[in-house]
Design a protein around this motif. Structure first.
Motif, PDB file in Angstrom:
ATOM      1  N   ASP A  66       0.844  -1.193   0.000  1.00 11.11           N
ATOM      2  CA  ASP A  66       0.000   0.000   0.000  1.00 11.11           C
ATOM      3  C   ASP A  66       0.882   1.246   0.000  1.00 11.11           C
ATOM      4  OD1 ASP A  66       0.851   0.468   2.644  1.00 11.11           O
ATOM      5  OD2 ASP A  66      -0.935  -0.442   3.513  1.00 11.11           O
ATOM      6  N   CYS A  67       0.269   2.403  -0.082  1.00  7.01           N
ATOM      7  CA  CYS A  67       1.010   3.672  -0.174  1.00  7.01           C
ATOM      8  C   CYS A  67       1.905   3.895   1.043  1.00  7.01           C
ATOM      9  CB  CYS A  67       0.040   4.838  -0.330  1.00  7.01           C
ATOM     10  SG  CYS A  67      -0.816   4.845  -1.905  1.00  7.01           S
ATOM     11  N   ARG A  68       1.406   3.546   2.228  1.00  6.76           N
ATOM     12  CA  ARG A  68       2.193   3.765   3.450  1.00  6.76           C
ATOM     13  C   ARG A  68       3.455   2.892   3.452  1.00  6.76           C
ATOM     14  NH1 ARG A  68       0.804   2.273   9.547  1.00  6.76           N
ATOM     15  NH2 ARG A  68       2.284   3.659  10.546  1.00  6.76           N
ATOM     16  N   GLN A  69       3.311   1.630   3.065  1.00  5.24           N
ATOM     17  CA  GLN A  69       4.463   0.731   3.008  1.00  5.24           C
ATOM     18  C   GLN A  69       5.484   1.233   1.991  1.00  5.24           C
ATOM     19  OE1 GLN A  69       2.101  -2.716   2.024  1.00  5.24           O
ATOM     20  NE2 GLN A  69       2.586  -3.696   3.986  1.00  5.24           N
ATOM     21  N   THR A  70       5.008   1.673   0.848  1.00  3.66           N
ATOM     22  CA  THR A  70       5.896   2.178  -0.196  1.00  3.66           C
ATOM     23  C   THR A  70       6.601   3.442   0.274  1.00  3.66           C
ATOM     24  OG1 THR A  70       4.451   1.233  -1.880  1.00  3.66           O
ATOM     25  CG2 THR A  70       6.021   2.907  -2.605  1.00  3.66           C
ATOM     26  N   TRP A  71       5.870   4.334   0.932  1.00  5.72           N
ATOM     27  CA  TRP A  71       6.457   5.574   1.448  1.00  5.72           C
ATOM     28  C   TRP A  71       7.582   5.249   2.428  1.00  5.72           C
ATOM     29  CZ3 TRP A  71       6.851   7.836   6.309  1.00  5.72           C
ATOM     30  CH2 TRP A  71       7.223   9.170   6.323  1.00  5.72           C
ATOM     31  N   HIS A  72       7.325   4.320   3.358  1.00  2.00           N
ATOM     32  CA  HIS A  72       8.350   3.940   4.332  1.00  2.00           C
ATOM     33  C   HIS A  72       9.572   3.330   3.650  1.00  2.00           C
ATOM     34  CE1 HIS A  72       6.623   4.915   8.206  1.00  2.00           C
ATOM     35  NE2 HIS A  72       5.455   4.431   7.810  1.00  2.00           N
ATOM     36  N   ALA A  73       9.341   2.502   2.632  1.00  3.67           N
ATOM     37  CA  ALA A  73      10.460   1.885   1.913  1.00  3.67           C
ATOM     38  C   ALA A  73      11.309   2.944   1.213  1.00  3.67           C
ATOM     39  CB  ALA A  73       9.935   0.864   0.903  1.00  3.67           C
ATOM     40  N   ILE A  74      10.663   3.942   0.627  1.00  2.96           N
ATOM     41  CA  ILE A  74      11.398   5.019  -0.057  1.00  2.96           C
ATOM     42  C   ILE A  74      12.193   5.844   0.949  1.00  2.96           C
ATOM     43  CG2 ILE A  74      11.110   7.194  -1.325  1.00  2.96           C
ATOM     44  CD1 ILE A  74       8.728   5.808  -2.778  1.00  2.96           C
ATOM     45  N   ILE A  75      11.582   6.190   2.073  1.00  4.44           N
ATOM     46  CA  ILE A  75      12.275   6.974   3.101  1.00  4.44           C
ATOM     47  C   ILE A  75      13.460   6.187   3.658  1.00  4.44           C
ATOM     48  CG2 ILE A  75      12.051   7.990   5.412  1.00  4.44           C
ATOM     49  CD1 ILE A  75      10.774   9.639   3.126  1.00  4.44           C
ATOM     50  N   ASP A  76      13.259   4.894   3.923  1.00  2.00           N
ATOM     51  CA  ASP A  76      14.363   4.067   4.436  1.00  2.00           C
ATOM     52  C   ASP A  76      15.514   3.987   3.436  1.00  2.00           C
ATOM     53  OD1 ASP A  76      12.961   3.617   6.769  1.00  2.00           O
ATOM     54  OD2 ASP A  76      12.258   1.612   6.188  1.00  2.00           O
TER      55      ASP A  76
END
Length: 99
Positions: A66-76
């Motif tokens: 989902d968008c939240r998981q993708t956002w966290h992966a990009i930030i990490d």
């Protein structure tokens, strides 16, 4: 003897996996290009091809993050790249100061 009925749960049927065809894939990629306003060249990008190759090995469909998981992966990934850059720059500065 006690009953096991309280421990049983109904089985959820698996979602229907769409059978692959070249025509269906071409239709899906064309619609994706239109819906996401991507350039046609996006289909030739190595990252897109890699994603499709990975998904092609799935046996029961693909679960997209989902968008939240993708956002966290990009930030990490950003933080990891920034940390690696700082380490490289620190080594360069130390090397320059020594010599």
């Amino acid at each position: 003897q006690s009953s096991i009925n309280g421990h049983l749960k109904p089985r959820v049927p698996n979602e229907q996996v769409v059978q692959y065809t070249d025509a269906l894939f071409q239709e899906a990629t064309t619609q994706w290009l239109i819906d996401t306003d991507q350039p046609i060249e996006a289909l030739e990008h190595p990252a897109f091809k890699n994603m499709v190759d990975i998904a092609a090995h799935a046996t029961n469909g693909v679960i997209l993050p989902d968008c939240r998981q993708t956002w966290h992966a990009i930030i990490d990934l950003f933080k990891q790249n920034l940390t690696n850059l700082c380490k490289r720059l620190l080594v360069c500065v130390l090397f320059w100061l020594i010599f």
